[in-house]
Design an enzyme around this catalytic site. Structure first.
Site, PDB file in Angstrom:
ATOM      1  N   LYS A 127     -34.979  31.234   2.984  1.00  0.00           N
ATOM      2  CA  LYS A 127     -36.078  30.322   2.662  1.00  0.00           C
ATOM      3  C   LYS A 127     -36.580  29.593   3.921  1.00  0.00           C
ATOM      4  O   LYS A 127     -37.175  30.202   4.784  1.00  0.00           O
ATOM      5  CB  LYS A 127     -35.634  29.345   1.591  1.00  0.00           C
TER       6      LYS A 127
ATOM      7  N   ARG B 170     -18.674  42.998  13.252  1.00  0.00           N
ATOM      8  CA  ARG B 170     -18.297  42.356  11.995  1.00  0.00           C
ATOM      9  C   ARG B 170     -17.554  41.052  12.253  1.00  0.00           C
ATOM     10  O   ARG B 170     -17.703  40.077  11.526  1.00  0.00           O
ATOM     11  CB  ARG B 170     -17.413  43.303  11.163  1.00  0.00           C
TER      12      ARG B 170
ATOM     13  N   TYR C 262     -29.120  26.763  -9.289  1.00  0.00           N
ATOM     14  CA  TYR C 262     -29.740  28.057  -8.996  1.00  0.00           C
ATOM     15  C   TYR C 262     -29.122  29.144  -9.888  1.00  0.00           C
ATOM     16  O   TYR C 262     -27.900  29.225 -10.044  1.00  0.00           O
ATOM     17  CB  TYR C 262     -29.547  28.394  -7.519  1.00  0.00           C
TER      18      TYR C 262
ATOM     19  N   ASP D  42     -25.564  22.717  -1.817  1.00  0.00           N
ATOM     20  CA  ASP D  42     -26.574  23.740  -1.552  1.00  0.00           C
ATOM     21  C   ASP D  42     -27.814  22.998  -1.074  1.00  0.00           C
ATOM     22  O   ASP D  42     -28.536  22.379  -1.862  1.00  0.00           O
ATOM     23  CB  ASP D  42     -26.872  24.533  -2.827  1.00  0.00           C
TER      24      ASP D  42
END
Length: 533
Positions: free
Chosen positions: A318, A168, A220, A293
Site C-alpha cells: 500500500k 533467502r 482486515y 497493523d
C-alpha cells in the site's frame, strides 16, 4: 638565408610549444589520478578504522549533518548508530572454525545493521527517505541502491562466512530496505517479506499451541481468515473484541494464556480509534505483547513502537510502495529478542522479499511524504463533500473534525482528539454507508476515476465494497461490517476531478438508469459529439 633561418627557428618554437601543451595536459591528468588515488586511500583508511573499531567493540563513528528538527525527533538523539551517511554495518566475516567445532546456532541469520529503538534517527521522515544511502560501503557510491540480483554469495574461505551467503537468508538490497524502514519506525530491526500476509503469518508463528491471541473485531479480512482458518488448526485460541473499549480488553485477558493483542487503528474499514498507550499498559501488565497493523497510517503519520507497541507490521504493497507494482510485507520489532525470533522465521520459512521487489519499495519510499500529504489533502476535501450528501447515512474518516453540524460523520470529538494525539494525520482511506446495498453498488459502478479494486494506498484513487472484495473471506455470519459499506482510497489526482467523479456517480446512481455505467458512457459520447459539431 636569414629568412630561412627565421622560419626554421619559428617552426622549432611552435613544435616546442605544442610539446609543452601535451606535457602540461599529461601533468594535469597525472595530478587528477594522484587525487583520485589519495581519495580512495582515505576511504580505505576510514573503512579499516571503522572495521577496527567494530572489532574492538567500540561504537559507530558519528558524522551527522546538523539540521533543524521539524518533527517529533530530538536532535540530541544522534548517536553512533544514527549516522545518516552509514545506514548499514561494515560487512563482517564470521569465523566458523573447524568442522568439528562449528555450530550453526552461533551464526546470526541476518547481517549486522544499526538499530533505532532507543535513539531514533534525528531527521524528519520526508528527509530520511530521500537522503538515505543504502550502500555506503560500495566503492562506486551509486545514487540509487543497486539490485543485488543473485541467489548466492561467494565466501572468503571454508572457515569464514561473509555477511551474506544465500539471498533467502540475506541480501544487500533487502537489508537496505529493512534498515530504512527500521529507521522510519524507530525500531530495533525491520524485516521485509514477500507479502503482507507473510508478515502477519510470521507474527502468529511467534506463538505456540495453547496460547491465545486477542484481535480487534474490525479487522482486515485476510488476517481474520488467517486466525480463524489457519491458526486455530494449531490450537491457538482466539478472541475478537472491540479494542476501543479498554474495559472489554481487561475482561478478555486470560493471565498466562493470552500472549498477543493485535489491533488496527484506525481500523479497516470502519476507522475505529484505539488508545494505543493505554492498551499497551494493560497488556504489558500481564506480560502480553502488542502488535499493530499500521498499514492504514504508514510510519510517515505515526510510530506505534514509540507509543508502547512491541511489533508493527505493514502491508507495504500500500503506502510504502505506493505504485501498485509489487507486493511486500514488513515486520518491525522493538527488541533484540523479537528480532532474533522474526529473523529465524523469515529464514526458516523462506518468506523474505526478493531483491528486485526490495528495490521497487526503496524507490517508492522516496516519494512517501509528497504522496501522503497530497492524498490526505484530497481525502479531507472528499470527506467534507460526503458529509453533505443526503444519500450518505454514515461517514467514517479519522481526519475530519466533528463540528456543530456533524452530518453523517460517525467519529466523536473524543476519538478525533485521541487519534491526533497518536498520529499527525487522518490518512487517505475513508468509508461511508448509504443504508441501501443496491444504491451503494450503483455508486461504485458509476465511478470512472475511482477504479474498482481491492487494496488501498496507491497513487490512483480506488473504490470497493468490503463485503464483496477486501473482507469477502469473512463468513457473512461473522462479519461486523454493514453490507452497504463503500470504501474509498483517495489518490493524488486533482481533487476537483475526483469530486466531479463522485458527484456524477451519486447523480446517476439515484437516476432510473438500469445500467449506470452504460448510461454514463452514452451521455459522454453525446457530449463529445455536441462539442465536435
Amino acid at each position: 638565408k636569414a629568412t630561412v633561418s627565421v622560419l626554421y627557428w619559428n617552426t622549432i618554437i611552435i613544435n616546442m610549444e605544442e610539446e609543452n601543451k601535451v606535457l602540461k595536459q599529461r601533468v594535469e591528468e597525472l595530478e587528477k589520478e594522484r587525487d583520485a588515488l589519495e581519495w580512495r586511500n582515505s576511504q580505505l583508511t576510514q573503512l579499516l578504522e571503522e572495521v577496527g573499531k567494530k572489532n574492538g567493540k567500540e561504537g559507530w563513528a558519528v558524522h551527522d549533518h546538523l539540521a533543524e528538527d521539524s518533527w517529533q525527533f530530538s536532535l540530541s538523539s544522534r548517536d553512533n548508530e544514527n549516522d545518516q551517511s552509514r545506514n548499514q554495518a561494515v560487512p563482517q566475516n564470521f569465523k566458523k572454525g573447524s568442522v568439528v567445532s562449528y555450530d550453526i546456532a552461533e551464526v546470526q541469520t541476518y547481517p549486522d545493521r544499526p538499530h533505532f529503538n532507543e535513539k531514533p534517527a534525528p531527521l524528519h521522515p520526508a528527509t530520511q527517505v530521500v537522503i538515505f544511502d543504502g550502500c555506503p560501503n560500495d566503492p562506486y557510491h551509486p545514487s540509487s541502491m543497486p539490485i543485488y540480483q543473485t541467489s548466492t554469495f561467494v565466501q572468503p574461505s571454508i572457515s569464514e562466512f561473509g555477511p551474506y551467503d544465500y539471498t533467502r537468508s540475506g541480501n544487500p538490497t533487502r537489508t537496505a530496505l529493512e534498515v530504512l524502514i527500521a529507521k522510519l519506525e524507530a525500531a530495533h530491526s525491520a524485516f521485509a517479506f514477500s507479502t503482507g500476509m507473510s508478515a502477519l503469518t510470521t507474527i502468529t508463528q511467534l506463538f505456540s499451541s495453547g496460547d491465545e491471541i486477542i484481535a480487534c473485531s474490525d479487522l482486515y479480512g485476510g488476517m481474520h481468515r488467517l486466525l480463524t482458518q489457519v491458526c486455530n488448526r494449531f490450537n491457538i485460541k482466539l478472541q475478537f473484541i472491540d479494542t476501543t473499549q479498554l474495559l472489554d480488553l481487561e475482561s478478555a485477558i486470560t493471565p498466562g494464556v493470552t500472549k498477543l493483542v493485535h489491533i488496527e487503528s484506525p481500523s479497516n474499514p470502519l476507522m475505529r480509534i484505539t488508545d494505543l498507550k493505554k492498551l499497551c499498559e494493560i497488556a504489558h501488565k500481564h506480560d502480553i505483547l502488542v502488535s499493530v497493523d499500521s498499514t492504514m497510517m504508514s510510519p510517515y503519520l505515526w510510530q506505534p513502537l514509540t507509543l508502547g507497541a512491541d511489533i508493527v507490521m505493514h502491508s507495504g504493497t500500500k503506502f510504502l510502495n505506493g505504485h501498485s507494482d509489487t507486493m511486500v510485507g514488513v515486520v518491525c520489532v522493538k527488541s533484540a529478542e523479537l528480532a532474533s525470533k522474526v529473523a529465524f522465521l523469515q529464514n526458516a520459512e523462506g518468506s523474505a522479499l526478493a531483491p528486485f521487489d526490495s528495490w521497487l519499495v526503496l524507490r517508492g519510499l522516496k516519494t512517501i511524504a509528497v504522496r501522503i500529504e497530497r492524498q490526505q489533502y484530497n481525502a479531507m476535501k472528499i470527506a467534507q463533500y460526503l458529509n453533505t450528501v443526503p444519500q450518505v447515512k454514515k461517514l467514517h474518516y479519522a481526519g475530519l473534525k466533528p463540528g456543530e453540524n456533524k452530518g453523517p460523520l460517525t467519529s466523536t470529538m473524543e476519538s478525533y482528539k485521541l487519534h491526533f494525539a497518536q498520529a499527525k494525520g487522518g490518512g487517505s482511506v475513508l468509508s461511508f454507508e448509504t443504508g441501501d446495498v443496491r444504491l451503494s453498488e450503483r455508486i461504485v459502478d458509476a465511478c470512472k476515476l475511482f477504479k474498482i479494486t481491492v487494496s488501498f494506498g496507491s497513487c490512483n484513487s480506488l473504490i470497493e465494497m468490503p463485503c464483496l472484495l477486501s473482507h469477502a473471506s469473512i463468513p457473512a455470519e461473522k462479519r461486523t461490517l454493514p453490507p452497504d459499506l463503500v470504501r474509498l482510497s483517495v489518490g493524488i489526482e486533482d481533487v476537483n476531478d475526483l469530486l466531479f467523479d463522485l458527484q456524477r456517480a451519486f447523480k446517476y446512481a439515484a437516476s432510473g438508469a438500469k445500467d449506470v455505467r452504460a448510461q454514463i458512457e452514452r451521455d459522454i459520447q453525446k457530449s463529445q459529439q455536441k462539442e465536435e459539431n
